[in-house]
Design a protein around this motif. Sequence first.
Motif, PDB file in Angstrom:
ATOM      1  N   ASN A  24       0.828  -1.206   0.000  1.00  0.00           N
ATOM      2  CA  ASN A  24       0.000   0.000   0.000  1.00  0.00           C
ATOM      3  C   ASN A  24       0.866   1.262   0.000  1.00  0.00           C
ATOM      4  O   ASN A  24       0.676   2.189   0.797  1.00  0.00           O
ATOM      5  N   VAL A  25       1.836   1.272  -0.926  1.00  0.00           N
ATOM      6  CA  VAL A  25       2.781   2.376  -1.008  1.00  0.00           C
ATOM      7  C   VAL A  25       2.628   3.079  -2.345  1.00  0.00           C
ATOM      8  O   VAL A  25       2.633   2.445  -3.403  1.00  0.00           O
ATOM      9  N   GLY A  26       2.493   4.413  -2.321  1.00  0.00           N
ATOM     10  CA  GLY A  26       2.489   5.208  -3.541  1.00  0.00           C
ATOM     11  C   GLY A  26       1.169   5.169  -4.293  1.00  0.00           C
ATOM     12  O   GLY A  26       0.303   4.323  -4.047  1.00  0.00           O
ATOM     13  N   PRO A  27       1.004   6.053  -5.273  1.00  0.00           N
ATOM     14  CA  PRO A  27      -0.225   6.098  -6.081  1.00  0.00           C
ATOM     15  C   PRO A  27      -0.255   4.934  -7.076  1.00  0.00           C
ATOM     16  O   PRO A  27       0.696   4.707  -7.811  1.00  0.00           O
ATOM     17  N   ILE A  28      -1.337   4.205  -7.077  1.00  0.00           N
ATOM     18  CA  ILE A  28      -1.520   3.078  -7.992  1.00  0.00           C
ATOM     19  C   ILE A  28      -2.923   3.197  -8.600  1.00  0.00           C
ATOM     20  O   ILE A  28      -3.904   3.453  -7.884  1.00  0.00           O
ATOM     21  N   LYS A  29      -3.030   2.997  -9.914  1.00  0.00           N
ATOM     22  CA  LYS A  29      -4.339   3.015 -10.561  1.00  0.00           C
ATOM     23  C   LYS A  29      -5.219   1.919  -9.969  1.00  0.00           C
ATOM     24  O   LYS A  29      -4.767   0.810  -9.716  1.00  0.00           O
ATOM     25  N   GLU A  30      -6.490   2.240  -9.760  1.00  0.00           N
ATOM     26  CA  GLU A  30      -7.402   1.289  -9.138  1.00  0.00           C
ATOM     27  C   GLU A  30      -7.509  -0.005  -9.953  1.00  0.00           C
ATOM     28  O   GLU A  30      -7.579  -1.101  -9.402  1.00  0.00           O
ATOM     29  N   GLN A  31      -7.510   0.128 -11.290  1.00  0.00           N
ATOM     30  CA  GLN A  31      -7.590  -1.055 -12.152  1.00  0.00           C
ATOM     31  C   GLN A  31      -6.370  -1.949 -11.944  1.00  0.00           C
ATOM     32  O   GLN A  31      -6.484  -3.171 -11.868  1.00  0.00           O
ATOM     33  N   THR A  32      -5.173  -1.322 -11.835  1.00  0.00           N
ATOM     34  CA  THR A  32      -3.940  -2.085 -11.604  1.00  0.00           C
ATOM     35  C   THR A  32      -3.972  -2.752 -10.239  1.00  0.00           C
ATOM     36  O   THR A  32      -3.597  -3.918 -10.085  1.00  0.00           O
ATOM     37  N   ARG A  33      -4.462  -2.003  -9.239  1.00  0.00           N
ATOM     38  CA  ARG A  33      -4.537  -2.560  -7.890  1.00  0.00           C
ATOM     39  C   ARG A  33      -5.420  -3.804  -7.869  1.00  0.00           C
ATOM     40  O   ARG A  33      -5.071  -4.822  -7.267  1.00  0.00           O
ATOM     41  N   ARG A  34      -6.571  -3.723  -8.534  1.00  0.00           N
ATOM     42  CA  ARG A  34      -7.494  -4.865  -8.546  1.00  0.00           C
ATOM     43  C   ARG A  34      -6.866  -6.070  -9.228  1.00  0.00           C
ATOM     44  O   ARG A  34      -7.010  -7.207  -8.769  1.00  0.00           O
ATOM     45  N   LYS A  35      -6.177  -5.823 -10.346  1.00  0.00           N
ATOM     46  CA  LYS A  35      -5.532  -6.940 -11.071  1.00  0.00           C
ATOM     47  C   LYS A  35      -4.510  -7.649 -10.184  1.00  0.00           C
ATOM     48  O   LYS A  35      -4.440  -8.874 -10.164  1.00  0.00           O
ATOM     49  N   VAL A  36      -3.725  -6.857  -9.465  1.00  0.00           N
ATOM     50  CA  VAL A  36      -2.694  -7.437  -8.595  1.00  0.00           C
ATOM     51  C   VAL A  36      -3.327  -8.215  -7.443  1.00  0.00           C
ATOM     52  O   VAL A  36      -2.932  -9.348  -7.137  1.00  0.00           O
ATOM     53  N   LEU A  37      -4.337  -7.616  -6.800  1.00  0.00           N
ATOM     54  CA  LEU A  37      -4.979  -8.280  -5.669  1.00  0.00           C
ATOM     55  C   LEU A  37      -5.698  -9.561  -6.097  1.00  0.00           C
ATOM     56  O   LEU A  37      -5.684 -10.571  -5.388  1.00  0.00           O
ATOM     57  N   GLU A  38      -6.321  -9.522  -7.264  1.00  0.00           N
ATOM     58  CA  GLU A  38      -7.000 -10.718  -7.775  1.00  0.00           C
ATOM     59  C   GLU A  38      -5.989 -11.818  -8.091  1.00  0.00           C
ATOM     60  O   GLU A  38      -6.230 -13.001  -7.807  1.00  0.00           O
ATOM     61  N   ALA A  39      -4.854 -11.430  -8.706  1.00  0.00           N
ATOM     62  CA  ALA A  39      -3.812 -12.421  -9.010  1.00  0.00           C
ATOM     63  C   ALA A  39      -3.228 -13.010  -7.725  1.00  0.00           C
ATOM     64  O   ALA A  39      -2.987 -14.220  -7.628  1.00  0.00           O
ATOM     65  N   ALA A  40      -3.018 -12.152  -6.731  1.00  0.00           N
ATOM     66  CA  ALA A  40      -2.482 -12.620  -5.457  1.00  0.00           C
ATOM     67  C   ALA A  40      -3.434 -13.591  -4.780  1.00  0.00           C
ATOM     68  O   ALA A  40      -3.017 -14.627  -4.247  1.00  0.00           O
ATOM     69  N   GLU A  41      -4.728 -13.272  -4.822  1.00  0.00           N
ATOM     70  CA  GLU A  41      -5.721 -14.156  -4.201  1.00  0.00           C
ATOM     71  C   GLU A  41      -5.796 -15.485  -4.936  1.00  0.00           C
ATOM     72  O   GLU A  41      -5.860 -16.545  -4.325  1.00  0.00           O
ATOM     73  N   ARG A  42      -5.777 -15.409  -6.255  1.00  0.00           N
ATOM     74  CA  ARG A  42      -5.862 -16.635  -7.063  1.00  0.00           C
ATOM     75  C   ARG A  42      -4.669 -17.565  -6.810  1.00  0.00           C
ATOM     76  O   ARG A  42      -4.827 -18.788  -6.762  1.00  0.00           O
ATOM     77  N   LEU A  43      -3.469 -16.980  -6.630  1.00  0.00           N
ATOM     78  CA  LEU A  43      -2.264 -17.783  -6.428  1.00  0.00           C
ATOM     79  C   LEU A  43      -1.973 -18.086  -4.956  1.00  0.00           C
ATOM     80  O   LEU A  43      -1.052 -18.836  -4.645  1.00  0.00           O
ATOM     81  N   GLY A  44      -2.752 -17.481  -4.064  1.00  0.00           N
ATOM     82  CA  GLY A  44      -2.513 -17.702  -2.643  1.00  0.00           C
ATOM     83  C   GLY A  44      -1.270 -17.000  -2.138  1.00  0.00           C
ATOM     84  O   GLY A  44      -0.596 -17.471  -1.227  1.00  0.00           O
ATOM     85  N   TYR A  45      -0.985 -15.839  -2.738  1.00  0.00           N
ATOM     86  CA  TYR A  45       0.223 -15.089  -2.354  1.00  0.00           C
ATOM     87  C   TYR A  45      -0.091 -14.173  -1.177  1.00  0.00           C
ATOM     88  O   TYR A  45      -1.120 -13.485  -1.152  1.00  0.00           O
ATOM     89  N   HIS A  46       0.813 -14.179  -0.180  1.00  0.00           N
ATOM     90  CA  HIS A  46       0.671 -13.305   0.975  1.00  0.00           C
ATOM     91  C   HIS A  46       1.955 -12.514   1.147  1.00  0.00           C
ATOM     92  O   HIS A  46       3.053 -13.028   0.933  1.00  0.00           O
ATOM     93  N   LEU A  47       1.819 -11.275   1.586  1.00  0.00           N
ATOM     94  CA  LEU A  47       2.980 -10.416   1.802  1.00  0.00           C
ATOM     95  C   LEU A  47       3.894 -11.016   2.862  1.00  0.00           C
ATOM     96  O   LEU A  47       3.428 -11.496   3.907  1.00  0.00           O
ATOM     97  N   ASN A  48       5.177 -11.012   2.580  1.00  0.00           N
ATOM     98  CA  ASN A  48       6.163 -11.492   3.548  1.00  0.00           C
ATOM     99  C   ASN A  48       6.243 -10.493   4.703  1.00  0.00           C
ATOM    100  O   ASN A  48       6.718  -9.376   4.536  1.00  0.00           O
TER     101      ASN A  48
END
Length: 352
Positions: A24-48
């Motif tokens: 949650n650092v810096g300005p990110i386009k909402e569309q880009t944010r959603r794509k990343v979060l959806e990919a992370a959820e789909r792959l089961g990725y969690h922040l270290n």
Amino acid sequence: MASRKEVAALAGVSEATVSRVMNNVGPIKEQTRRKVLEAAERLGYHLNAIASSFAKGRSGNVGVVLPHVPKVRLFSTFYFSEILSGIGEAVQEAGMGLLLLYREPGMEYDYLSLFRTSRIDACLVLGATSLPQEERSITRMAEAEVPFYVVDQRYEDRRIPSVLADHELGSYLAAKHLLDQGLRRIGFLNGTDYYSNSRDRLSGYRRALQEAGIAFDETLLFEGNYSRKSGIEAAAAVLRSLDRLDAVACSNDRMAIGLIQGIKEAGIAVPGRLPVIGYDDSDAAAFIDPPLSTVRVPFYEMGRLAAEQVMQELARESAEGEPDGGGDRVRMLPTSLAIRQSSLTTKGELNR
């Protein structure tokens, strides 16, 4: 768990963008944010969590973890003192501090606790082995993607970053030097095989024999523990095999010096009857009698490079929000010969 790289590929963005979204650092386009979060959820990725905590505060220290060996003065040994000198120089130039820590050899060690408690920002491991307990401890750092490097130990897991010397080449050159003089029956005094450099030196020795058309003979292998005392003790076994030996290659200078001391006390001339070559090019090599031929290893440069590499990873983590744990991060430096008197012979001596 999926990696940051896999999330970036699925979302079609850079790894840096994944880091910014997850932290949650810096300005990110909402569309880009959603794509990343959806990919992370789909792959089961969690922040270290450990990596993320770096952004909140730093100790300013690079930790160096050494084995604690009772009655062994590690800092007076050429091997450790040279590596530490290189590390210290690089760390000092970067304006960071150096924290020395000890671990029990052959035991598991909680490296990650050093990061969790903010004692260190990055870690360098010296004197590591391939014993299962030690390897498990180091693998946990790779899995956590914290900034660390292992010095002079190589693992099959390529996620474990390391800086080492080309010991296979060094040992090959040492054995070939003896073989090129017409010596055929070359003994080999090695250290314990839970060090990757011991295995690499044995591999180089065997390659030189194979190229010379000489069959490998296990009875000409002698074992020490890299101490001068073990070289003196190995002299007894070497003397028992003297009628089958033309020369001996050793895996470090301390063992070579001990071996020369032991066989000279028995009245055997070096190099007249038994040429010997060491390995390391330590300070003592040029001053013993006879001056010791050896393999030159860039220990200072290895320590400096390891420190520089781990601090570069720390800088990338600071910029992107997570350490870069991807790719093959094994750095290998060359070795070379330093020929002196102890390994030299003449045709007359060969025909004794």
